[in-house]
Design a protein around this motif. Structure first.
Motif, PDB file in Angstrom:
ATOM      1  N   PRO A 126      13.212  -2.135   7.337  1.00 17.00           N
ATOM      2  CA  PRO A 126      13.336  -2.254   8.415  1.00 17.00           C
ATOM      3  C   PRO A 126      12.557  -4.122   8.677  1.00 17.00           C
ATOM      4  O   PRO A 126      13.360  -4.578   8.594  1.00 17.00           O
ATOM      5  CB  PRO A 126      13.429  -1.627   9.278  1.00 17.00           C
ATOM      6  CG  PRO A 126      13.169  -0.195   9.207  1.00 17.00           C
ATOM      7  CD  PRO A 126      12.508  -0.737   8.155  1.00 17.00           C
ATOM      8  N   LEU A 127      10.906  -3.778   8.433  1.00 14.55           N
ATOM      9  CA  LEU A 127      10.782  -4.841   8.742  1.00 14.55           C
ATOM     10  C   LEU A 127      10.760  -6.020   7.342  1.00 14.55           C
ATOM     11  O   LEU A 127      10.887  -4.708   5.643  1.00 14.55           O
ATOM     12  CB  LEU A 127       8.921  -4.856   9.357  1.00 14.55           C
ATOM     13  CG  LEU A 127       8.834  -3.858  10.032  1.00 14.55           C
ATOM     14  CD1 LEU A 127       7.162  -3.781   9.921  1.00 14.55           C
ATOM     15  CD2 LEU A 127       9.636  -5.046  11.332  1.00 14.55           C
ATOM     16  N   ARG A 128      10.524  -6.602   7.097  1.00 14.86           N
ATOM     17  CA  ARG A 128      10.072  -7.966   5.992  1.00 14.86           C
ATOM     18  C   ARG A 128       8.843  -8.782   6.343  1.00 14.86           C
ATOM     19  O   ARG A 128       8.571  -9.231   7.607  1.00 14.86           O
ATOM     20  CB  ARG A 128      11.447  -8.478   5.327  1.00 14.86           C
ATOM     21  CG  ARG A 128      12.290  -9.241   7.056  1.00 14.86           C
ATOM     22  CD  ARG A 128      13.748  -9.629   6.006  1.00 14.86           C
ATOM     23  NE  ARG A 128      14.366 -11.212   6.792  1.00 14.86           N
ATOM     24  CZ  ARG A 128      15.758 -10.274   7.409  1.00 14.86           C
ATOM     25  NH1 ARG A 128      16.697  -9.852   6.682  1.00 14.86           N
ATOM     26  NH2 ARG A 128      16.010 -11.832   7.957  1.00 14.86           N
TER      27      ARG A 128
ATOM     28  N   PHE B 247       0.863  -1.084   0.141  1.00 16.39           N
ATOM     29  CA  PHE B 247       0.027   0.268   0.125  1.00 16.39           C
ATOM     30  C   PHE B 247       1.137   0.955   0.162  1.00 16.39           C
ATOM     31  O   PHE B 247       0.779   2.226  -0.227  1.00 16.39           O
ATOM     32  CB  PHE B 247      -1.077  -0.145   0.957  1.00 16.39           C
ATOM     33  CG  PHE B 247      -1.769   1.151   0.842  1.00 16.39           C
ATOM     34  CD1 PHE B 247      -3.070   1.535   0.005  1.00 16.39           C
ATOM     35  CD2 PHE B 247      -1.693   2.208   2.280  1.00 16.39           C
ATOM     36  CE1 PHE B 247      -3.123   2.198   0.301  1.00 16.39           C
ATOM     37  CE2 PHE B 247      -2.638   3.195   2.088  1.00 16.39           C
ATOM     38  CZ  PHE B 247      -3.500   3.689   1.226  1.00 16.39           C
ATOM     39  N   ALA B 248       1.640   1.054   0.914  1.00 14.64           N
ATOM     40  CA  ALA B 248       2.856   2.605   0.783  1.00 14.64           C
ATOM     41  C   ALA B 248       4.147   1.892   1.245  1.00 14.64           C
ATOM     42  O   ALA B 248       4.630   1.069   1.554  1.00 14.64           O
ATOM     43  CB  ALA B 248       2.817   3.156   2.020  1.00 14.64           C
ATOM     44  N   PRO B 249       5.588   2.792   0.644  1.00 14.66           N
ATOM     45  CA  PRO B 249       6.479   1.856   0.850  1.00 14.66           C
ATOM     46  C   PRO B 249       6.936   1.489   2.540  1.00 14.66           C
ATOM     47  O   PRO B 249       6.655   1.789   4.031  1.00 14.66           O
ATOM     48  CB  PRO B 249       7.698   2.728   0.664  1.00 14.66           C
ATOM     49  CG  PRO B 249       6.962   3.729  -0.677  1.00 14.66           C
ATOM     50  CD  PRO B 249       5.596   3.181   0.103  1.00 14.66           C
ATOM     51  N   GLY B 250       6.778   0.360   2.814  1.00 11.85           N
ATOM     52  CA  GLY B 250       7.390  -0.389   4.141  1.00 11.85           C
ATOM     53  C   GLY B 250       6.184  -0.709   4.984  1.00 11.85           C
ATOM     54  O   GLY B 250       6.366  -0.985   6.225  1.00 11.85           O
TER      55      GLY B 250
ATOM     56  N   ARG C 212       9.114   4.076  12.639  1.00 12.61           N
ATOM     57  CA  ARG C 212       8.663   4.064  10.999  1.00 12.61           C
ATOM     58  C   ARG C 212       9.137   2.901   9.885  1.00 12.61           C
ATOM     59  O   ARG C 212      10.042   3.038  10.387  1.00 12.61           O
ATOM     60  CB  ARG C 212       9.439   4.644  10.115  1.00 12.61           C
ATOM     61  CG  ARG C 212       9.475   7.045  11.977  1.00 12.61           C
ATOM     62  CD  ARG C 212       7.852   7.372  11.363  1.00 12.61           C
ATOM     63  NE  ARG C 212       7.199   8.108  12.271  1.00 12.61           N
ATOM     64  CZ  ARG C 212       6.892   7.754  13.717  1.00 12.61           C
ATOM     65  NH1 ARG C 212       6.335   7.205  13.289  1.00 12.61           N
ATOM     66  NH2 ARG C 212       5.836   9.337  13.974  1.00 12.61           N
ATOM     67  N   PRO C 213       8.230   2.402   9.886  1.00  9.87           N
ATOM     68  CA  PRO C 213       8.501   1.255   9.150  1.00  9.87           C
ATOM     69  C   PRO C 213       9.010   1.272   7.420  1.00  9.87           C
ATOM     70  O   PRO C 213       9.993   0.728   6.606  1.00  9.87           O
ATOM     71  CB  PRO C 213       7.054   0.707   8.243  1.00  9.87           C
ATOM     72  CG  PRO C 213       6.336   1.566   8.825  1.00  9.87           C
ATOM     73  CD  PRO C 213       7.040   2.278  10.468  1.00  9.87           C
ATOM     74  N   PHE C 214       8.905   2.756   7.049  1.00  9.83           N
ATOM     75  CA  PHE C 214      10.278   3.142   5.902  1.00  9.83           C
ATOM     76  C   PHE C 214      10.576   4.789   6.198  1.00  9.83           C
ATOM     77  O   PHE C 214      10.486   5.494   6.579  1.00  9.83           O
ATOM     78  CB  PHE C 214       8.771   3.526   4.170  1.00  9.83           C
ATOM     79  CG  PHE C 214       9.975   4.301   3.635  1.00  9.83           C
ATOM     80  CD1 PHE C 214      10.269   3.387   3.037  1.00  9.83           C
ATOM     81  CD2 PHE C 214       9.516   5.396   2.859  1.00  9.83           C
ATOM     82  CE1 PHE C 214      11.139   3.984   2.105  1.00  9.83           C
ATOM     83  CE2 PHE C 214      10.651   6.287   2.171  1.00  9.83           C
ATOM     84  CZ  PHE C 214      11.103   4.617   1.612  1.00  9.83           C
ATOM     85  N   GLN C 215      12.149   4.729   6.329  1.00 10.18           N
ATOM     86  CA  GLN C 215      12.649   5.618   6.570  1.00 10.18           C
ATOM     87  C   GLN C 215      14.047   5.490   5.396  1.00 10.18           C
ATOM     88  O   GLN C 215      14.805   5.119   5.191  1.00 10.18           O
ATOM     89  CB  GLN C 215      13.884   4.575   7.862  1.00 10.18           C
ATOM     90  CG  GLN C 215      12.948   4.366   9.163  1.00 10.18           C
ATOM     91  CD  GLN C 215      13.145   3.402  10.074  1.00 10.18           C
ATOM     92  OE1 GLN C 215      15.022   3.280   9.761  1.00 10.18           O
ATOM     93  NE2 GLN C 215      13.251   2.648  11.029  1.00 10.18           N
ATOM     94  N   LEU C 216      13.383   6.299   4.532  1.00  7.17           N
ATOM     95  CA  LEU C 216      14.372   7.032   3.392  1.00  7.17           C
ATOM     96  C   LEU C 216      15.818   7.203   3.697  1.00  7.17           C
ATOM     97  O   LEU C 216      16.545   6.475   2.829  1.00  7.17           O
ATOM     98  CB  LEU C 216      13.813   8.048   2.962  1.00  7.17           C
ATOM     99  CG  LEU C 216      14.037   8.870   1.388  1.00  7.17           C
ATOM    100  CD1 LEU C 216      13.605   7.946   0.490  1.00  7.17           C
ATOM    101  CD2 LEU C 216      13.676  10.138   1.623  1.00  7.17           C
ATOM    102  N   HIS C 217      16.151   7.808   4.348  1.00  2.00           N
ATOM    103  CA  HIS C 217      17.865   7.908   4.889  1.00  2.00           C
ATOM    104  C   HIS C 217      18.931   7.125   4.811  1.00  2.00           C
ATOM    105  O   HIS C 217      20.460   6.306   5.077  1.00  2.00           O
ATOM    106  CB  HIS C 217      18.101   9.766   5.313  1.00  2.00           C
ATOM    107  CG  HIS C 217      17.440  10.865   3.820  1.00  2.00           C
ATOM    108  ND1 HIS C 217      17.366  10.539   2.701  1.00  2.00           N
ATOM    109  CD2 HIS C 217      16.814  11.220   4.928  1.00  2.00           C
ATOM    110  CE1 HIS C 217      16.823  11.948   2.718  1.00  2.00           C
ATOM    111  NE2 HIS C 217      16.561  11.830   3.196  1.00  2.00           N
TER     112      HIS C 217
END
Length: 249
Positions: A213-215, A144-147, A202-207
Motif C-alpha cells: 500500500p505504501l510508496r 529490507f523486506a517486501p513493502g 501491514r505494509p505487505f499484504q500478500l493477497h
C-alpha cells in the motif's frame, strides 16, 4: 543537512553502470534529505514518462536504480537520457500527495524499549509519543523486506545509534527507531533498532489487490491509541489496521 529546497547534495549526480542491465543515479554517498527527495523525484518523472527500453525504476535513500531491456535500447542511450532528465527535475521538490493516518499503541508490551528511547531523546514518555505523532514523516524508501518502509526524518533529538546487540524478534507491525528514522516492520524480525510501539497496519499484504500500500514519497502520521483499541482493531483481521489514506490539501 542540505537546504530544505535543494534537491541535490552534490552539484552533479553520478550516473553509474550497475550490472548488465542497470544504471544507478547516485545523488549522495550517504543519506541526505535533499538527495532523497531528488531520488524520489526522478522516479516520479520516469514513471510519468518512461524512457524507451525502461523496465523498472526504484528509489533508495540517496539513489535511483533504472533497469533497461538490453534488446530494446543501449546503456549509452539510457545514461544520456537520464542526464537530460536530471536537468528537468533539478529544481522540482517533491511533497507528499498521499498521507496515511495509522493508529498505533506505544510502550508496555507494544513497545518495551520506549523508556530507553525517551531517555536518549531527553523527553518523558508521553512527550516523546506526542513529538513522534506530531512529526511529519515521509516514506523515504521501501526495502529490507517486501513493502517495509523507512520513515523520516525525526527531530534532531532522535539521532540515536542502533543497539549494540540484536533484539531477537519484534512482531509484524513493530515500530522501531534509530538514526532519526522509523521502520514499520512488515514481518516478525530480529532488529538492532529500538522498539517503541506497534500497529495493526501491514505494509505487505500478500493477497491484496495492491500488496504494497505504501510508496516512496507518501506521508505517514501515527495516531496514538490505547492497547485495548489496538487489540480491537487487530480482532477485525483487516491488514489495513485502521489506517486512513488521505489526499494532501
Amino acid at each position: 543537512m542540505t537546504n530544505a529546497h535543494a534537491p541535490f547534495s552534490e552539484p552533479h549526480p553520478e550516473v553509474l553502470p550497475l550490472g548488465l542491465d542497470g544504471v544507478l543515479v547516485r545523488f549522495a554517498l550517504r543519506f541526505d534529505a535533499g538527495a532523497n527527495r531528488a531520488a524520489r523525484a526522478l522516479v516520479a518523472s520516469l514513471e510519468a514518462a518512461p524512457l524507451p527500453g525502461q523496465v523498472e525504476c526504484v528509489s533508495a535513500l540517496a539513489s535511483t536504480l533504472v533497469r533497461f531491456d538490453r534488446m530494446a535500447t543501449t546503456r549509452a542511450f539510457i545514461e544520456q537520457a537520464l542526464r537530460e532528465r536530471l536537468l528537468d527535475i533539478a529544481h522540482t521538490p517533491t511533497h507528499p500527495e498521499r498521507i496515511w493516518r495509522i493508529p498505533a499503541s506505544f510502550g508496555g508490551e507494544n513497545g518495551p524499549q520506549l523508556t530507553q528511547v525517551a531517555q536518549i531523546a531527553g523527553l518523558g514518555e508521553a512527550a516523546l509519543i506526542d513529538q513522534l505523532c506530531a512529526s511529519p514523516l515521509d516514506v523515504l524508501a521501501i526495502g529490507f523486506a517486501p513493502g517495509q518502509p523507512y520513515l523520516g526524518l525525526l527531530p534532531a533529538n532522535w539521532e540515536m545509534p542502533r543497539l549494540s546487540a540484536l533484539t531477537p524478534e519484534v512482531p509484524a507491525g513493530a515500530i522501531v527507531t534509530a538514526i532519526r528514522q522509523i521502520v514499520l516492520f512488515a514481518n516478525a524480525s530480529p532488529t538492532g533498532w529500538r522498539w517503541l510501539g506497534r500497529c495493526a497496519f501491514r505494509p505487505f499484504q500478500l493477497h491484496a489487490e495492491n500488496p504494497v500500500p505504501l510508496r516512496a514519497g507518501d506521508g505517514v502520521q501515527f495516531i496514538p491509541v490505547e492497547h485495548s483499541a489496538l487489540s480491537a482493531i487487530e480482532a477485525t483481521g483487516d491488514p489495513m489496521g485502521g489506517a486512513r489514506l488521505e489526499r494532501a490539501s
